[in-house]
Each structure stands twice: as C-alpha cells, then as structure tokens.
Design an enzyme around this catalytic site. Structure first.
Site, PDB file in Angstrom:
ATOM      1  N   ARG A 146      -3.098   4.667  -2.387  1.00  0.00           N
ATOM      2  CA  ARG A 146      -2.894   3.370  -1.739  1.00  0.00           C
ATOM      3  C   ARG A 146      -2.739   2.212  -2.739  1.00  0.00           C
ATOM      4  NH1 ARG A 146      -5.366   0.192   2.727  1.00  0.00           N
ATOM      5  NH2 ARG A 146      -6.505  -1.566   1.901  1.00  0.00           N
ATOM      6  N   TYR A 189     -10.450  -6.693  10.865  1.00  0.00           N
ATOM      7  CA  TYR A 189     -11.756  -6.930  10.255  1.00  0.00           C
ATOM      8  C   TYR A 189     -11.617  -7.976   9.157  1.00  0.00           C
ATOM      9  CZ  TYR A 189      -9.489  -3.320   7.428  1.00  0.00           C
ATOM     10  OH  TYR A 189      -8.574  -2.582   6.717  1.00  0.00           O
ATOM     11  N   GLU A 199       1.806   4.025   2.732  1.00  0.00           N
ATOM     12  CA  GLU A 199       2.301   3.617   4.049  1.00  0.00           C
ATOM     13  C   GLU A 199       3.826   3.714   4.079  1.00  0.00           C
ATOM     14  OE1 GLU A 199       0.386  -0.220   4.593  1.00  0.00           O
ATOM     15  OE2 GLU A 199      -1.587   0.661   4.320  1.00  0.00           O
ATOM     16  N   HIS A 245       3.121  -3.631   6.556  1.00  0.00           N
ATOM     17  CA  HIS A 245       2.188  -2.526   6.324  1.00  0.00           C
ATOM     18  C   HIS A 245       2.338  -1.495   7.446  1.00  0.00           C
ATOM     19  CE1 HIS A 245      -0.659  -4.613   3.403  1.00  0.00           C
ATOM     20  NE2 HIS A 245       0.176  -5.579   3.743  1.00  0.00           N
ATOM     21  N   HIS A 252       0.875  -1.184   0.000  1.00  0.00           N
ATOM     22  CA  HIS A 252       0.000   0.000   0.000  1.00  0.00           C
ATOM     23  C   HIS A 252       0.909   1.231   0.000  1.00  0.00           C
ATOM     24  CE1 HIS A 252      -3.335  -2.627   1.868  1.00  0.00           C
ATOM     25  NE2 HIS A 252      -3.506  -2.515   0.564  1.00  0.00           N
ATOM     26  N   GLU A 264       1.557  -4.383  10.946  1.00  0.00           N
ATOM     27  CA  GLU A 264       1.125  -2.986  10.818  1.00  0.00           C
ATOM     28  C   GLU A 264       2.041  -2.198  11.743  1.00  0.00           C
ATOM     29  OE1 GLU A 264      -1.113  -1.666   8.874  1.00  0.00           O
ATOM     30  OE2 GLU A 264      -2.488  -3.287   8.326  1.00  0.00           O
ATOM     31  N   ASN A 276      -3.768  -5.706  -1.993  1.00  0.00           N
ATOM     32  CA  ASN A 276      -3.921  -6.675  -0.907  1.00  0.00           C
ATOM     33  C   ASN A 276      -5.361  -7.170  -0.782  1.00  0.00           C
ATOM     34  OD1 ASN A 276      -2.459  -8.241   0.919  1.00  0.00           O
ATOM     35  ND2 ASN A 276      -3.229  -7.043   2.662  1.00  0.00           N
ATOM     36  N   ARG A 277      -6.120  -7.016  -1.861  1.00  0.00           N
ATOM     37  CA  ARG A 277      -7.434  -7.666  -1.978  1.00  0.00           C
ATOM     38  C   ARG A 277      -7.472  -8.489  -3.259  1.00  0.00           C
ATOM     39  NH1 ARG A 277      -7.146  -5.622   2.177  1.00  0.00           N
ATOM     40  NH2 ARG A 277      -8.656  -4.390   3.384  1.00  0.00           N
ATOM     41  N   TYR A 287      -0.551   1.581   9.359  1.00  0.00           N
ATOM     42  CA  TYR A 287      -0.129   1.776  10.710  1.00  0.00           C
ATOM     43  C   TYR A 287      -1.123   1.119  11.646  1.00  0.00           C
ATOM     44  CZ  TYR A 287      -3.773   5.458  10.826  1.00  0.00           C
ATOM     45  OH  TYR A 287      -4.954   6.140  10.766  1.00  0.00           O
TER      46      TYR A 287
END
Lengths: 96, 307
Positions: free
Chosen positions: B125, B246, B70, B194, B67, B268, B142-143, B196
């Site tokens: 991103r 999530y 980041e 990643h 991403h 993260e 990342n999807r 944060y």
C-alpha cells in the site's frame, strides 16, 4: 514474491460498540499479522480482514469466542491472485 | 495506441507510461506529459496535462492510486485520461470546460509502490522509502501531508500500513505534488481516487469538525453520486472523511482544502467488499465509466462556480 496461499479475507458486519472495541484490540495485536482492509469504525461499516493462513484458526476462534459473526469474503487469496496474474499475462500477449 | 490498448485490463507501470506517450502523440494540441519529479526509487512521475492553451489557468487536479494495491484506481485513471482526450471536441460540456480550465491527471501517484505490488507484494500500500532504524519500509502517502500531521488515525510505527512518516511531506512522491500545486497556485479542485468501499468524501479527516464549506461540498458530492449511480445503480455514501469512515490525519485533500482549494474530494471506488483490492478486471470499465459521470459533474460545478 510474497504469496498468500490459504490466506482468507473475512468480513465482519459489526453489531455493537463492544464488538468494535474487540476488533480494535485485534487490530492492534501484531502477533497474528492481520491486514485490515476495512477498519473497525462503527456499526454501519463492515470490517474486512486479510488473515494469513497461519492465523486463521486463532482469529476465527477469537471471533466465535466473542460471539462476533463473520463470513468468508475470499476463501483463498492466492487463487484469485493467480487468476489475476494469468489474465494479465494473457492480455499482455494479446496486445503484442 | 488507444485503439489497440485494452482498458479493461490491469497493466504494468511501463505499459501505462508507454501508453501515455501514445495518448500525447494522438492529441498533441490537448495533452502533454509533464514530469513532476522522481520517486524514492528514481522512477519518473508524470502528470498528464489537458489544456487548450494559456499558462496556469484555473485547473482541476485528479490523482489515482496513491495507495498502490488499489489497482482499480490506476486503471480508472488510464480510462479517464483517454475519455477526456476523446470527448474533447465532441462533448460540449467538457469542451467548454477545457476552453477555460486545465485538467491535471496523475495516474500513478505512487510508482514505486505500484511496481512493488506487481512484482513482489500484491497487497503493498505504501511508498518504498527506507525507515532508519526499522526493518519495515514505506510510509502511507495519505498520512504524510501537512494537515493534522501525526494526529489520530495515523501510526507512529514504520511497520504499520498507516505509518505517517518522519515529517510532513517527507515522501518525495508527496513533495512532488505539493511543489506542483503550490507553484501552480491556481487549482480550484483537487480530487484523489482511491478504492474500495464506494464513498465520496470531502474534508476533514484529521478532525471531525465541519469544514467551512461542508454544506456546499456535501451538496456537490450528492449530485455527483446521483450521476454515478445512474449508470449501473452503484450505491455510494457521501460525507466528510472523519464522519463517514474514520478520523485520519495527514490526508491529501485536507491539505489542499486548507491551502484554499475549496472543491477537494476523495473517491473510494468499487467494490462493496466481495473482492476488495482484487477487483476483477472486467469491472474496470464499468467502474471507470460510472466514476467519470461523477467526476464530470464535479468538474462542471467547479467551472460554473469560480471563486
């Protein structure tokens, strides 16, 4: 180059499931062009939202109207980005 | 060279790529720079390989900055690469690890996005691929992995920051990594960095069902975080992606775990929310230093628990 003058990042410490649902509704509303840095998940994880300056009043009103407490994490995003950019330029020069 | 390079600053892609050449030149018997493909906009994607010899030995993968916004992730990748190179031969544990295993480090996992975040939109991103029929560009890389692809926690909307893309591995940046991992066939650990919010996560993200090795991964994660926290007291949470943040489908470490790479983790990094993606540069070295302790702990565990 995209600028973020007056954009704020606000933090919500979520207190209830009801608030999570309200924030999710906010997240799905594209009208205010919000950028969720941290998403509404549960009461243990805060929610960080970058709010464009044009939507600030509306979003804050929404949160207040639903009794959702928030704080301003970054008061003017562009100021921080300008500092970041200046620092990078300075570093770049010193390396040369 | 690493002596004059400022690791406590954010750098452009060109500077990082150039610095990589210097690292390779300074450590010719340990580090090689391998091109694993090109990005959507035609930029080369380079992985740094740390190896003391042999072909396709058991290996550990680390990528940073998939991403693009980041930034502390990529900066940590740079610092980490230098640390591995300079610790080899002086740090007994890392040296023994590199005697038997290789480390692959992809510092810029999303080069187009990284450049875009430097030149056009600091908050960018995603990748930069065009989406047919949409004004909006980019896919959340990342999807985009073939792990619960298109399920909960990913968007069907090309304008969303979590758009999963038209099909699994549609993004060339993802496909390049997929190809390398599959062709190599001997990765024992896959770690994605990643930022944060200070979390160390393991599979799964696409489902809240426990992974088969959840207990072990949790234990490895907690040990790593204990090491991390020992340096500056930074607090981390450990858990599965689904349970700790999530549900998110199409994530890299779910794909690698399902491929059989048991020790799959995602970090993260700092911070807890004072600056978010605009983490001040003076926090790069503290962040990278503490992360290194955790990375090393995981790597040592992987070395000592072959499977």
């Amino acid at each position: 180059e995209k600028v973020f003058i007056g954009d704020q990042v606000i933090r919500v410490n979520v207190e209830s499931e009801e608030q999570i649902l309200l924030l999710r509704a906010l997240e799905q509303d594209t009208y205010w062009d919000l950028d969720f840095w941290l998403h509404p998940v549960n009461t243990e994880v805060p929610v960080d939202i970058r709010v464009p300056s044009s939507s600030l009043y509306a979003v804050k009103d929404y949160l207040r109207a639903h009794n959702i407490q928030f704080s301003v994490m970054i008061s003017n995003l562009q100021e921080l980005l300008d500092e970041e950019k200046a620092e990078m330029e300075e570093n770049n020069m010193s390396e040369r | 060279s690493s002596k004059s390079f400022n690791f406590g600053a954010y750098h452009s892609l060109e500077t990082i790529y150039s610095w990589m050449d210097g690292l390779v030149a300074a450590h010719p018997n340990l580090v090689t720079k391998e091109q694993i493909g090109t990005s959507y906009e035609g930029r080369p994607m380079y992985v740094l390989k740390f190896s003391t010899g042999g072909d396709k030995r058991p290996a550990i993968w680390v990528d940073s900055g998939i991403h693009s916004r980041e930034w502390v992730s990529q900066a940590t990748g740079v610092w980490t690469a230098n640390q591995i190179a300079s610790d080899y031969g002086t740090d007994a544990s890392l040296t023994s690890l590199l005697k038997t295993m290789d480390i692959y480090l992809l510092i810029l996992a999303n080069p187009d996005g990284y450049v875009h975040s430097h030149t056009s939109d600091r908050m960018w991103r995603k990748t930069r691929s065009k989406n047919p029929g949409s004004m909006c560009r980019g896919v959340d890389p990342n999807r985009n992995w073939d792990a619960g692809f298109g399920g909960p926690g990913a968007s069907t909307n090309p304008c969303s920051d979590s758009y999963h893309g038209p099909s699994p591995h549609s993004e060339i940046e993802v496909k390049n990594v997929v190809n390398l991992v599959k062709n190599h066939g001997n990765f024992k650990s896959f770690i994605s960095i990643h930022a944060y919010s200070q979390l160390l996560m393991y599979p799964y993200g696409y489902t809240c069902t426990d992974a088969l090795h959840a207990a072990e991964l949790d234990s490895v994660g907690r040990s790593a975080v204990q090491k991390l926290s020992s340096l500056h007291g930074t607090t981390y949470k450990v858990g599965s992606i689904c349970k700790i943040i999530y549900q998110a489908s199409g994530g890299s470490i779910d794909w690698t775990y399902n491929l059989g790479i048991k020790y799959s983790f995602a970090f993260e990094l700092r911070d807890t929310g004072r600056y978010g993606f605009i983490l001040p540069a003076n926090q790069i070295i503290p962040t990278a230093s503490e992360t290194w302790l955790a990375l090393k702990d995981i790597m040592e565990y992987v070395r000592d628990h072959s499977y």
